[in-house]
Design an enzyme around this catalytic site. Sequence first.
Site, mmCIF file in Angstrom:
data_model
loop_
_atom_site.group_PDB
_atom_site.id
_atom_site.type_symbol
_atom_site.label_atom_id
_atom_site.label_comp_id
_atom_site.label_asym_id
_atom_site.label_seq_id
_atom_site.Cartn_x
_atom_site.Cartn_y
_atom_site.Cartn_z
ATOM 1 C CD GLU A 140 139.182 52.604 61.946
ATOM 2 O OE1 GLU A 140 140.219 52.659 61.949
ATOM 3 O OE2 GLU A 140 139.018 50.663 62.752
ATOM 4 C CB CYS A 160 143.917 51.594 61.650
ATOM 5 S SG CYS A 160 142.630 51.073 62.465
ATOM 6 C CD GLU A 162 147.788 53.063 58.042
ATOM 7 O OE1 GLU A 162 147.176 53.442 56.620
ATOM 8 O OE2 GLU A 162 147.226 52.504 58.739
#
Lengths: 492, 307
Positions: A270, A304, A402
């Site tokens: 993940e 996330c 990110e």
Amino acid sequence: MNQQKPSDPTLKLRGALPLAPAPERCPAPVPERLGHFIGGEVVPGRDESLFTSYEPATGEPLCQVAAADAEEVDRAVTAARSAFDRVWGGMPGAERGKYLYRIARRIQERSRELAVLESRDNGKPIRETRDVDLPLVAAHFFYYAGWADKLDYAIPGQRVRPVGVAGQIIPWNFPLLMAAWKLAPALATGNTVVLKPAETTPLTAMMLAEILAEAELPPGVVNIVNGAGATGAALVDHPGVDKIAFTGSTEVGRIITRATAGSGKRLTMELGGKGANIVFADAALDQAVEGVIDGIFFNQGQVCCAGSRLLIEEGIAAAFLDRLKRRIETLRIGDPLDKNTDVGALNSVEQLQRVQRYIEIGRRQGAAVWQGSACPTPEQGYFVAPTLLTGVQQTDTVVREEIFGPVLSVLTFRTPDEAIRKANDTEYGLAASVWTEKASKLFEVAHALNSGVVWANGANLFDPASPFGGMRHSGFGREGGIAGLWPYLEIQ
Amino acid sequence: MSTATFRPSDAQQWHSARVDNATTARRVARARARSIKTEAKDRLLRLALSMVDLTTLEGADSPGRVRALCRKAVQPFAEMPELPHVAAVCVYPTMVPWAGQALGADSPVKIASVATGFPSGLTPLPIKLEEVQRTVGLGADEIDMVIDRGAFLSGDDQRVFEEIAAIKEACGGATLKVILETGELGTLDHVAAASRLAIAAGADFIKTSTGKIKPAATMEVGLVMLEAIREHFLATGRAVGMKPAGGIRTAKSALHWLVLVAETLGSDWMTPERFRFGASSLVGDLLHQIARRTDGHYASPRRFSVD
């Protein structure tokens, strides 16, 4: 976007609600030193391996933590193997379920203490740990407790058995919640675990160890080893581990995937994300603003599945940004333990610098930087005020990478097709939101997004019954729901 | 101000305002999670007290009861004379002269009266206008009217609009509060549209409820109304007031309302000029909490008068 003329009516939002400090006072002592939890015993770890964990809100040292080496990791894996062989793997599901229910209840009973520890360790507001993290932690244990005796129905028509020993490596953004996401399905399905918390947030996992002991979970079923990358590598490389579950950066995910290639170890990942929050002109605009706030400022954007790219339909872009800024001017930034804090501290000085670096990169590449909040940003501690980057394009670094901070990159689109194209123009694919009151458009767009999770008129909504996980470079495997059982089961 | 005129294109715009229930509820939950302590609490409790429209709207109301209400309005708690008076008393039209007599000519406490066939609003317009004019003539400073919900729900925006505009004119210098009776409107979308309609037609305040229908003033409804006020202010510069009424009984819920007001409309609305609570028993709990802050402990609730 458009500057308001001085003659335009303005609302005096900033400072409209002066509040006295409202600190959460529940006592939650921080141990001076954290070691490991191996075979049901708390062990101090090696003196020479000690490192310091800092409190994000102040930048002051919080506690000393021992890092496990390969030998200590081996002891943990051995304890897990032995617990799997002797008690846990063969225990009837209904019995395992009882332990999980007991753990869930004990977490609820001690949730305030856990929330305080988590806020001090991570820097996130107590409002979130109290109202989001902890209720979800308990809910995950309750949910998977219910599955423990129903595994015959986990994969229709198949008999299943546990995989064995799972190595679980979790991140610092939701320390206890990620532990729960990993532990609850693993235990319900009869696996045993070696868990490695993130090196900057070890506190609540060790308190969870205490709770597991109170629940009389058989020794060795869950083992916790502290440490940083080297400890994680030792766990990943250990031949006695049957499965690795990892949540963290895409970069580390790639390293782990390479390291386990050919080993026969099962993997779930993940990883990162660059979620799109798509706002159509026919959305419920004030609620969409709320969703954008939840999407990017929840946990200071260190999520996330954060909605870190805002895609607004061009015709309403200027007006929508005005709305968004007005709402941001009511967000309180500061002491994570104050019950009125909306935006807390970033987790570490490294993260602070990373976010500041990205804001600078954005500025250099031509972005207009706007920052706001209801009160001044504290000078001490790792704080960054909610930040909007406007005038950015698909090619900009702040749109592609990110950032993992309270920084929202704002883009516009003209048609649903363009919104879809832009939303999918990323190497990630974890989560996205679509805001419109027109149902047909909602379904069309939601299904066209390459994203593991799509929220319809919502953002950052979690439920243990709902599978969560990514596509593309955001990872593979699902956590939550029935799909969350599969990574921990072998078909017999 | 000249009478507002109804334009079908405006009505379309009122109805195009969209509200999402789930996220509205989440926003309200966040306002409720605000923790108001010590000096902030002292200040906001007193502010809330000064914003109350102390209300009695019962068939059994009498001059005696109204006199008692007025005494309390001027001085809510004799032991603490430094406390503010409430904003207004709110009574039926026939009680207005008694209130005027009890309060005296220069009283800072306003007299509000429900008119327009309260609470259903189902009397013919000429009678409503007559009622409003007479009530203002009797000394009411503020008129709390009800809209014709039946007309609104059947899509007759024009009728609702024109009634409000006509009543606004009949008010003369009196302040007009328009009660939407949100408990009968059924959806937040309707509340959003009705708020915009009432504001466009000339309302000085918009008000949630009569207090005769449940649910009355929910915070979700309140947020949608505050947002309508905000839109209008930003577009025109005209500041409309807000009055939640019905069901607000505790100091804590009053403080949550003030959080919502401050975070939606800002400090310019944190005044009785622009925000009121329609309530009666709320005052008792406000006093109870104020005295708790001064004394350091809770008194018996019996220390504070019921009426």
